[in-house]
Motif scaffolding. Structure first.
Motif, PDB file in Angstrom:
ATOM      1  N   ILE A 103       0.827  -1.204   0.000  1.00 52.06           N
ATOM      2  CA  ILE A 103       0.000   0.000   0.000  1.00 52.06           C
ATOM      3  C   ILE A 103       0.866   1.260   0.000  1.00 52.06           C
ATOM      4  O   ILE A 103       0.594   2.224  -0.733  1.00 52.06           O
ATOM      5  CB  ILE A 103      -0.962  -0.006   1.205  1.00 52.06           C
ATOM      6  CG1 ILE A 103      -2.058  -1.062   0.990  1.00 52.06           C
ATOM      7  CG2 ILE A 103      -1.586   1.376   1.435  1.00 52.06           C
ATOM      8  CD1 ILE A 103      -2.875  -1.352   2.229  1.00 52.06           C
ATOM      9  N   GLN A 104       1.910   1.246   0.799  1.00 50.10           N
ATOM     10  CA  GLN A 104       2.805   2.410   0.866  1.00 50.10           C
ATOM     11  C   GLN A 104       3.426   2.701  -0.498  1.00 50.10           C
ATOM     12  O   GLN A 104       3.467   3.862  -0.932  1.00 50.10           O
ATOM     13  CB  GLN A 104       3.899   2.172   1.901  1.00 50.10           C
ATOM     14  CG  GLN A 104       4.855   3.360   2.045  1.00 50.10           C
ATOM     15  CD  GLN A 104       5.937   3.101   3.081  1.00 50.10           C
ATOM     16  OE1 GLN A 104       5.963   2.074   3.736  1.00 50.10           O
ATOM     17  NE2 GLN A 104       6.843   4.052   3.241  1.00 50.10           N
ATOM     18  N   MET A 105       3.907   1.674  -1.187  1.00 53.72           N
ATOM     19  CA  MET A 105       4.527   1.884  -2.491  1.00 53.72           C
ATOM     20  C   MET A 105       3.502   2.305  -3.537  1.00 53.72           C
ATOM     21  O   MET A 105       3.775   3.177  -4.374  1.00 53.72           O
ATOM     22  CB  MET A 105       5.271   0.622  -2.929  1.00 53.72           C
ATOM     23  CG  MET A 105       6.550   0.376  -2.137  1.00 53.72           C
ATOM     24  SD  MET A 105       7.598  -0.945  -2.821  1.00 53.72           S
ATOM     25  CE  MET A 105       6.637  -2.398  -2.381  1.00 53.72           C
ATOM     26  N   LEU A 106       2.302   1.725  -3.494  1.00 51.70           N
ATOM     27  CA  LEU A 106       1.255   2.119  -4.434  1.00 51.70           C
ATOM     28  C   LEU A 106       0.890   3.590  -4.250  1.00 51.70           C
ATOM     29  O   LEU A 106       0.693   4.329  -5.229  1.00 51.70           O
ATOM     30  CB  LEU A 106       0.019   1.238  -4.247  1.00 51.70           C
ATOM     31  CG  LEU A 106       0.154  -0.237  -4.634  1.00 51.70           C
ATOM     32  CD1 LEU A 106      -1.107  -1.001  -4.277  1.00 51.70           C
ATOM     33  CD2 LEU A 106       0.457  -0.383  -6.123  1.00 51.70           C
ATOM     34  N   ASP A 107       0.810   4.021  -2.990  1.00 49.06           N
ATOM     35  CA  ASP A 107       0.489   5.428  -2.720  1.00 49.06           C
ATOM     36  C   ASP A 107       1.599   6.350  -3.222  1.00 49.06           C
ATOM     37  O   ASP A 107       1.325   7.412  -3.799  1.00 49.06           O
ATOM     38  CB  ASP A 107       0.265   5.644  -1.222  1.00 49.06           C
ATOM     39  CG  ASP A 107      -1.124   5.223  -0.763  1.00 49.06           C
ATOM     40  OD1 ASP A 107      -1.975   4.943  -1.630  1.00 49.06           O
ATOM     41  OD2 ASP A 107      -1.353   5.172   0.463  1.00 49.06           O
ATOM     42  N   GLU A 113      -4.359   8.193  -6.446  1.00 50.06           N
ATOM     43  CA  GLU A 113      -4.789   9.439  -7.078  1.00 50.06           C
ATOM     44  C   GLU A 113      -5.502   9.185  -8.410  1.00 50.06           C
ATOM     45  O   GLU A 113      -6.533   9.792  -8.685  1.00 50.06           O
ATOM     46  CB  GLU A 113      -3.590  10.359  -7.292  1.00 50.06           C
ATOM     47  CG  GLU A 113      -2.961  10.845  -5.983  1.00 50.06           C
ATOM     48  CD  GLU A 113      -1.695  11.643  -6.215  1.00 50.06           C
ATOM     49  OE1 GLU A 113      -1.192  11.647  -7.366  1.00 50.06           O
ATOM     50  OE2 GLU A 113      -1.199  12.253  -5.250  1.00 50.06           O
ATOM     51  N   VAL A 114      -4.978   8.277  -9.211  1.00 50.10           N
ATOM     52  CA  VAL A 114      -5.574   8.061 -10.534  1.00 50.10           C
ATOM     53  C   VAL A 114      -6.897   7.300 -10.456  1.00 50.10           C
ATOM     54  O   VAL A 114      -7.710   7.368 -11.386  1.00 50.10           O
ATOM     55  CB  VAL A 114      -4.600   7.354 -11.501  1.00 50.10           C
ATOM     56  CG1 VAL A 114      -3.345   8.178 -11.698  1.00 50.10           C
ATOM     57  CG2 VAL A 114      -4.265   5.953 -11.048  1.00 50.10           C
ATOM     58  N   VAL A 115      -7.132   6.565  -9.348  1.00 48.53           N
ATOM     59  CA  VAL A 115      -8.437   5.913  -9.185  1.00 48.53           C
ATOM     60  C   VAL A 115      -9.319   6.669  -8.193  1.00 48.53           C
ATOM     61  O   VAL A 115     -10.404   6.204  -7.838  1.00 48.53           O
ATOM     62  CB  VAL A 115      -8.299   4.432  -8.763  1.00 48.53           C
ATOM     63  CG1 VAL A 115      -7.603   3.633  -9.849  1.00 48.53           C
ATOM     64  CG2 VAL A 115      -7.571   4.285  -7.447  1.00 48.53           C
ATOM     65  N   THR A 235       4.370   5.102 -15.974  1.00 47.25           N
ATOM     66  CA  THR A 235       3.561   4.011 -16.529  1.00 47.25           C
ATOM     67  C   THR A 235       2.135   4.074 -16.001  1.00 47.25           C
ATOM     68  O   THR A 235       1.164   3.869 -16.755  1.00 47.25           O
ATOM     69  CB  THR A 235       4.184   2.648 -16.185  1.00 47.25           C
ATOM     70  OG1 THR A 235       5.511   2.592 -16.697  1.00 47.25           O
ATOM     71  CG2 THR A 235       3.368   1.504 -16.761  1.00 47.25           C
ATOM     72  N   ILE A 236       1.983   4.364 -14.707  1.00 48.69           N
ATOM     73  CA  ILE A 236       0.651   4.457 -14.100  1.00 48.69           C
ATOM     74  C   ILE A 236      -0.155   5.589 -14.732  1.00 48.69           C
ATOM     75  O   ILE A 236      -1.351   5.427 -15.049  1.00 48.69           O
ATOM     76  CB  ILE A 236       0.779   4.665 -12.574  1.00 48.69           C
ATOM     77  CG1 ILE A 236       1.313   3.385 -11.926  1.00 48.69           C
ATOM     78  CG2 ILE A 236      -0.563   5.064 -11.955  1.00 48.69           C
ATOM     79  CD1 ILE A 236       1.790   3.566 -10.505  1.00 48.69           C
ATOM     80  N   ARG A 237       0.466   6.719 -14.966  1.00 51.91           N
ATOM     81  CA  ARG A 237      -0.238   7.848 -15.572  1.00 51.91           C
ATOM     82  C   ARG A 237      -0.630   7.557 -17.014  1.00 51.91           C
ATOM     83  O   ARG A 237      -1.709   7.934 -17.468  1.00 51.91           O
ATOM     84  CB  ARG A 237       0.646   9.094 -15.496  1.00 51.91           C
ATOM     85  CG  ARG A 237       0.771   9.642 -14.069  1.00 51.91           C
ATOM     86  CD  ARG A 237       1.744  10.800 -13.991  1.00 51.91           C
ATOM     87  NE  ARG A 237       1.811  11.347 -12.629  1.00 51.91           N
ATOM     88  CZ  ARG A 237       2.742  12.210 -12.234  1.00 51.91           C
ATOM     89  NH1 ARG A 237       3.675  12.627 -13.085  1.00 51.91           N
ATOM     90  NH2 ARG A 237       2.743  12.646 -10.983  1.00 51.91           N
ATOM     91  N   ASN A 244      -9.013   6.267 -19.252  1.00 53.44           N
ATOM     92  CA  ASN A 244      -9.900   7.371 -18.881  1.00 53.44           C
ATOM     93  C   ASN A 244     -10.534   7.093 -17.515  1.00 53.44           C
ATOM     94  O   ASN A 244     -11.723   6.793 -17.403  1.00 53.44           O
ATOM     95  CB  ASN A 244     -10.984   7.604 -19.927  1.00 53.44           C
ATOM     96  CG  ASN A 244     -11.803   8.862 -19.650  1.00 53.44           C
ATOM     97  OD1 ASN A 244     -11.376   9.716 -18.851  1.00 53.44           O
ATOM     98  ND2 ASN A 244     -12.947   8.978 -20.277  1.00 53.44           N
ATOM     99  N   LEU A 245      -9.723   7.235 -16.474  1.00 51.00           N
ATOM    100  CA  LEU A 245     -10.144   6.861 -15.126  1.00 51.00           C
ATOM    101  C   LEU A 245     -10.848   7.987 -14.356  1.00 51.00           C
ATOM    102  O   LEU A 245     -11.048   7.867 -13.163  1.00 51.00           O
ATOM    103  CB  LEU A 245      -8.925   6.401 -14.307  1.00 51.00           C
ATOM    104  CG  LEU A 245      -8.259   5.116 -14.807  1.00 51.00           C
ATOM    105  CD1 LEU A 245      -7.044   4.793 -13.960  1.00 51.00           C
ATOM    106  CD2 LEU A 245      -9.224   3.962 -14.785  1.00 51.00           C
TER     107      LEU A 245
END
Length: 251
Positions: A103-107, A113-115, A235-237, A244-245
């Protein structure tokens, strides 16, 4: 799955489960020299509408134990339903400190933010429907009685492990309906993905290569993450723009 129901029904739901309860012949799915693979219920459910897929090597003992414990709490005496299996997956997926590190790394990468959620922890709770968690080897594997770590033996050196990683797993992942963000945890999992992609066995997704394994045993986790953070975030962005999230939250 139903074939294991008689053995599951013999387990005592009022007592803590031990290795003597679960690492037994009734749940043995295969063995190869010092490797043993056992049935566990939490990778049976596939969330086909997920937009994020988090992939580990194989469930460990703690995940196996938690999955069976949840199954016994939820079990209809006659049937194992999709709803029960979904609850089992929620309870056992990347539990403990591994989940906290993940979770820490995903944040830090900005996934939350993107979801459009406050923290990636919501992906394991309120917005669990956005995520599918799984393993390239879907059932728990033990080497010399200890959790298999992906190295001894290597997956490609084992016919048993290769069957699940290179044949069973792609069929599961290809059930995901839309272009998802695939997060392989660690180099062993990443190498399997790269081989499958080279062989054109996977559907079109976005692959977050370079994401460190979140296990506390990975002492280089933080260094690896910060070295790759910029590329991971990019990559996430790119994936978020493609999918189109802007309206994902709450769907």
């Amino acid at each position: 799955m139903q074939e294991f129901l008689p053995a599951i029904q013999k387990l005592n739901p009022s007592q803590p489960l031990t290795r003597n309860d679960l690492l037994v012949d009734e749940f043995l799915m295969g063995k190869e020299e010092e490797l043993h693979m056992y049935y566990a219920p939490h990778n049976e459910y596939v969330n086909k509408t997920a937009i994020i897929v988090i992939v580990g090597i194989t469930p460990g003992w703690n995940q196996m134990k938690m999955a069976f414990a949840q199954l016994l709490r939820s079990l209809d005496c006659l049937h194992i339903t999709d709803q029960i299996l979904e609850e089992v997956k929620k309870a056992a997926s990347f539990s403990g400190s591994m989940r906290s590190n993940l979770i820490q790394m995903l944040d830090e990468c900005g996934v939350h933010e993107v979801v459009h959620v406050n923290s990636s922890s919501a992906l394991f709770e309120k917005y669990r429907k956005l995520v599918h968690t799984t393993s390239i080897i879907k059932y728990p594997v033990f080497y010399q009685g200890k959790n298999y770590n992906g190295h001894r033996p290597s997956i490609q050196q084992s016919a048993l492990l290769s069957k699940y990683a290179f044949h069973v797993f792609p069929k599961e992942l290809n059930q995901i309906k839309q272009s998802a963000l695939i997060i392989p945890l660690g180099k062993t999992v990443e190498d399997v993905f790269k081989k499958l992609l080279k062989e054109d066995k996977l559907s079109k997704h976005y692959y977050l290569f370079g994401f460190p394994h979140p296990s506390g045993a990975n002492g280089h986790r933080k260094k690896q993450f910060h070295q790759r953070k910029e590329l991971l975030t990019s990559t996430i962005r790119e994936w978020a723009q493609h999918l189109n999230l802007s309206q994902v939250k709450g769907q």
